[in-house]
Design a protein around this motif. Sequence first.
Motif, PDB file in Angstrom:
ATOM      1  N   LEU A   1       0.830  -1.203   0.000  1.00 30.72           N
ATOM      2  CA  LEU A   1       0.000   0.000   0.000  1.00 30.72           C
ATOM      3  C   LEU A   1       0.867   1.257   0.000  1.00 30.72           C
ATOM      4  CD1 LEU A   1      -2.774   1.326   0.128  1.00 30.72           C
ATOM      5  CD2 LEU A   1      -2.677   1.156   2.622  1.00 30.72           C
ATOM      6  N   ALA A   2       1.930   1.248   0.795  1.00 30.57           N
ATOM      7  CA  ALA A   2       2.847   2.388   0.820  1.00 30.57           C
ATOM      8  C   ALA A   2       3.444   2.632  -0.562  1.00 30.57           C
ATOM      9  CB  ALA A   2       3.955   2.150   1.846  1.00 30.57           C
ATOM     10  N   ASP A   3       3.829   1.553  -1.245  1.00 31.12           N
ATOM     11  CA  ASP A   3       4.397   1.686  -2.593  1.00 31.12           C
ATOM     12  C   ASP A   3       3.402   2.337  -3.553  1.00 31.12           C
ATOM     13  OD1 ASP A   3       6.809   0.558  -1.858  1.00 31.12           O
ATOM     14  OD2 ASP A   3       6.251  -1.471  -2.502  1.00 31.12           O
ATOM     15  N   LYS A   4       2.143   1.942  -3.456  1.00 27.61           N
ATOM     16  CA  LYS A   4       1.118   2.506  -4.338  1.00 27.61           C
ATOM     17  C   LYS A   4       0.897   3.989  -4.055  1.00 27.61           C
ATOM     18  CE  LYS A   4      -1.426  -1.781  -5.232  1.00 27.61           C
ATOM     19  NZ  LYS A   4      -2.711  -2.500  -5.095  1.00 27.61           N
ATOM     20  N   MET A   5       0.922   4.356  -2.782  1.00 26.68           N
ATOM     21  CA  MET A   5       0.721   5.757  -2.420  1.00 26.68           C
ATOM     22  C   MET A   5       1.895   6.610  -2.897  1.00 26.68           C
ATOM     23  SD  MET A   5      -0.825   5.116   1.406  1.00 26.68           S
ATOM     24  CE  MET A   5      -1.099   6.850   1.768  1.00 26.68           C
ATOM     25  N   ILE A   6       3.087   6.064  -2.763  1.00 26.52           N
ATOM     26  CA  ILE A   6       4.290   6.783  -3.205  1.00 26.52           C
ATOM     27  C   ILE A   6       4.286   6.941  -4.719  1.00 26.52           C
ATOM     28  CG2 ILE A   6       6.809   6.645  -3.368  1.00 26.52           C
ATOM     29  CD1 ILE A   6       6.617   5.064  -0.634  1.00 26.52           C
ATOM     30  N   ALA A   7       3.912   5.871  -5.430  1.00 27.77           N
ATOM     31  CA  ALA A   7       3.915   5.880  -6.895  1.00 27.77           C
ATOM     32  C   ALA A   7       2.905   6.859  -7.463  1.00 27.77           C
ATOM     33  CB  ALA A   7       3.642   4.473  -7.427  1.00 27.77           C
ATOM     34  N   SER A   8       1.815   7.105  -6.738  1.00 28.12           N
ATOM     35  CA  SER A   8       0.784   8.024  -7.237  1.00 28.12           C
ATOM     36  C   SER A   8       1.273   9.461  -7.332  1.00 28.12           C
ATOM     37  CB  SER A   8      -0.448   7.978  -6.332  1.00 28.12           C
ATOM     38  OG  SER A   8      -0.210   8.674  -5.115  1.00 28.12           O
ATOM     39  N   LYS A   9       2.256   9.802  -6.496  1.00 24.36           N
ATOM     40  CA  LYS A   9       2.851  11.145  -6.441  1.00 24.36           C
ATOM     41  C   LYS A   9       1.822  12.239  -6.105  1.00 24.36           C
ATOM     42  CE  LYS A   9       6.516   9.988  -9.745  1.00 24.36           C
ATOM     43  NZ  LYS A   9       7.503   9.718  -8.679  1.00 24.36           N
ATOM     44  N   GLN A  10       0.638  11.825  -5.646  1.00 23.50           N
ATOM     45  CA  GLN A  10      -0.410  12.783  -5.293  1.00 23.50           C
ATOM     46  C   GLN A  10      -0.514  13.002  -3.788  1.00 23.50           C
ATOM     47  OE1 GLN A  10      -2.133  14.387  -7.777  1.00 23.50           O
ATOM     48  NE2 GLN A  10      -0.703  13.261  -9.102  1.00 23.50           N
ATOM     49  N   VAL A  11       0.027  12.058  -3.012  1.00 27.28           N
ATOM     50  CA  VAL A  11      -0.132  12.112  -1.558  1.00 27.28           C
ATOM     51  C   VAL A  11       1.080  12.789  -0.931  1.00 27.28           C
ATOM     52  CG1 VAL A  11      -0.494  10.775   0.536  1.00 27.28           C
ATOM     53  CG2 VAL A  11      -1.462   9.972  -1.634  1.00 27.28           C
ATOM     54  N   LYS A  12       0.827  13.870  -0.197  1.00 32.50           N
ATOM     55  CA  LYS A  12       1.908  14.599   0.469  1.00 32.50           C
ATOM     56  C   LYS A  12       1.893  14.395   1.981  1.00 32.50           C
ATOM     57  CE  LYS A  12       3.020  16.194  -3.539  1.00 32.50           C
ATOM     58  NZ  LYS A  12       4.183  15.597  -4.239  1.00 32.50           N
ATOM     59  N   GLN A  13       0.701  14.170   2.525  1.00 34.77           N
ATOM     60  CA  GLN A  13       0.582  13.904   3.956  1.00 34.77           C
ATOM     61  C   GLN A  13      -0.645  13.036   4.211  1.00 34.77           C
ATOM     62  OE1 GLN A  13       0.434  17.856   5.627  1.00 34.77           O
ATOM     63  NE2 GLN A  13      -1.771  18.031   5.345  1.00 34.77           N
ATOM     64  N   VAL A  14      -0.560  12.188   5.233  1.00 32.91           N
ATOM     65  CA  VAL A  14      -1.654  11.269   5.516  1.00 32.91           C
ATOM     66  C   VAL A  14      -1.944  11.224   7.011  1.00 32.91           C
ATOM     67  CG1 VAL A  14      -1.066   9.799   3.544  1.00 32.91           C
ATOM     68  CG2 VAL A  14      -0.181   9.226   5.816  1.00 32.91           C
ATOM     69  N   VAL A  15      -3.169  10.818   7.317  1.00 36.07           N
ATOM     70  CA  VAL A  15      -3.554  10.488   8.686  1.00 36.07           C
ATOM     71  C   VAL A  15      -3.637   8.971   8.760  1.00 36.07           C
ATOM     72  CG1 VAL A  15      -5.311  10.680  10.464  1.00 36.07           C
ATOM     73  CG2 VAL A  15      -4.862  12.623   8.950  1.00 36.07           C
ATOM     74  N   PHE A  16      -2.884   8.378   9.665  1.00 37.20           N
ATOM     75  CA  PHE A  16      -2.845   6.927   9.814  1.00 37.20           C
ATOM     76  C   PHE A  16      -3.561   6.545  11.104  1.00 37.20           C
ATOM     77  CE2 PHE A  16       0.237   3.103  10.578  1.00 37.20           C
ATOM     78  CZ  PHE A  16      -0.771   2.223  10.235  1.00 37.20           C
ATOM     79  N   PHE A  17      -4.802   6.071  10.978  1.00 34.27           N
ATOM     80  CA  PHE A  17      -5.549   5.587  12.140  1.00 34.27           C
ATOM     81  C   PHE A  17      -5.096   4.144  12.416  1.00 34.27           C
ATOM     82  CE2 PHE A  17      -8.698   8.762  10.528  1.00 34.27           C
ATOM     83  CZ  PHE A  17      -8.718   9.575  11.645  1.00 34.27           C
ATOM     84  N   CYS A  18      -4.563   3.904  13.603  1.00 33.52           N
ATOM     85  CA  CYS A  18      -3.927   2.607  13.854  1.00 33.52           C
ATOM     86  C   CYS A  18      -4.103   2.172  15.302  1.00 33.52           C
ATOM     87  CB  CYS A  18      -2.447   2.685  13.510  1.00 33.52           C
ATOM     88  SG  CYS A  18      -1.542   3.968  14.423  1.00 33.52           S
ATOM     89  N   GLY A  19      -3.600   0.971  15.597  1.00 31.07           N
ATOM     90  CA  GLY A  19      -3.585   0.456  16.956  1.00 31.07           C
ATOM     91  C   GLY A  19      -2.255   0.737  17.612  1.00 31.07           C
TER      92      GLY A  19
END
Length: 221
Positions: free
Chosen positions: A100-118
């Motif tokens: 998933l990280a690779d796909k987000m990086i490849a899109s070049k559209q995502v600059k910042q994210v909110v990661f809801f996690c445990g």
Amino acid sequence: MEKALLEAAKAKDVQIDIVSFIDTSPAQTTGLKEEIGKILKQPAAVVFTSMNAVNTVAAYINGNRPHWDIFCIGNTTRQQAARYFGEQSIQSVGNNASDLADKMIASKQVKQVVFFCGDQRREELPGKLRQNGIAVQEVIVYHTISTPHKVEKAYDGILFFSPSAVQSFFYANAVPASTVLFAIGQTTADAIKSFTHNLIIESERPGKDELVKRMFQFFKK
């Protein structure tokens, strides 16, 4: 796990026991409520890697659908995210956190994210995103609680759905050399390898139901 799969197992004369080795508890603080409230009011790129995180955040939305672009892993998590936030919000689905990280990086559209996690989230996704210049705001929304206990039965196969469950299981149990172990993904398989040399079969696609189907295919042979 879908009822249909349990019925399918019964029809194939396969007995499946569902035994929990971890529990989850929503994080409930005033600060968390305020933090999620702020995020709900603004467009955001949001990451979910577990259905527990989706369900916890969904409890705060009060029927509203925020303007989020959602990135998630696995079929179960994706279905829950689409249910609460709308199908149109799903931007990308990965087979695992690294994918998933690779796909987000490849899109070049995502600059910042909110990661809801445990509170026991793994480093693969946030680490890779940060290394590639993507800012990550981590919001811990649930706690994972280990519940180890002794299993008295001997099984032909055991299915594991998370590294946390693997650790909890092997804290109190060992497995015969003949038992086949099934892992929902690479990180879960790696956790199993640290405890045993038994045969490990990974799911070809993400999702609990997919792992059960993989088990059917294996024993059918």
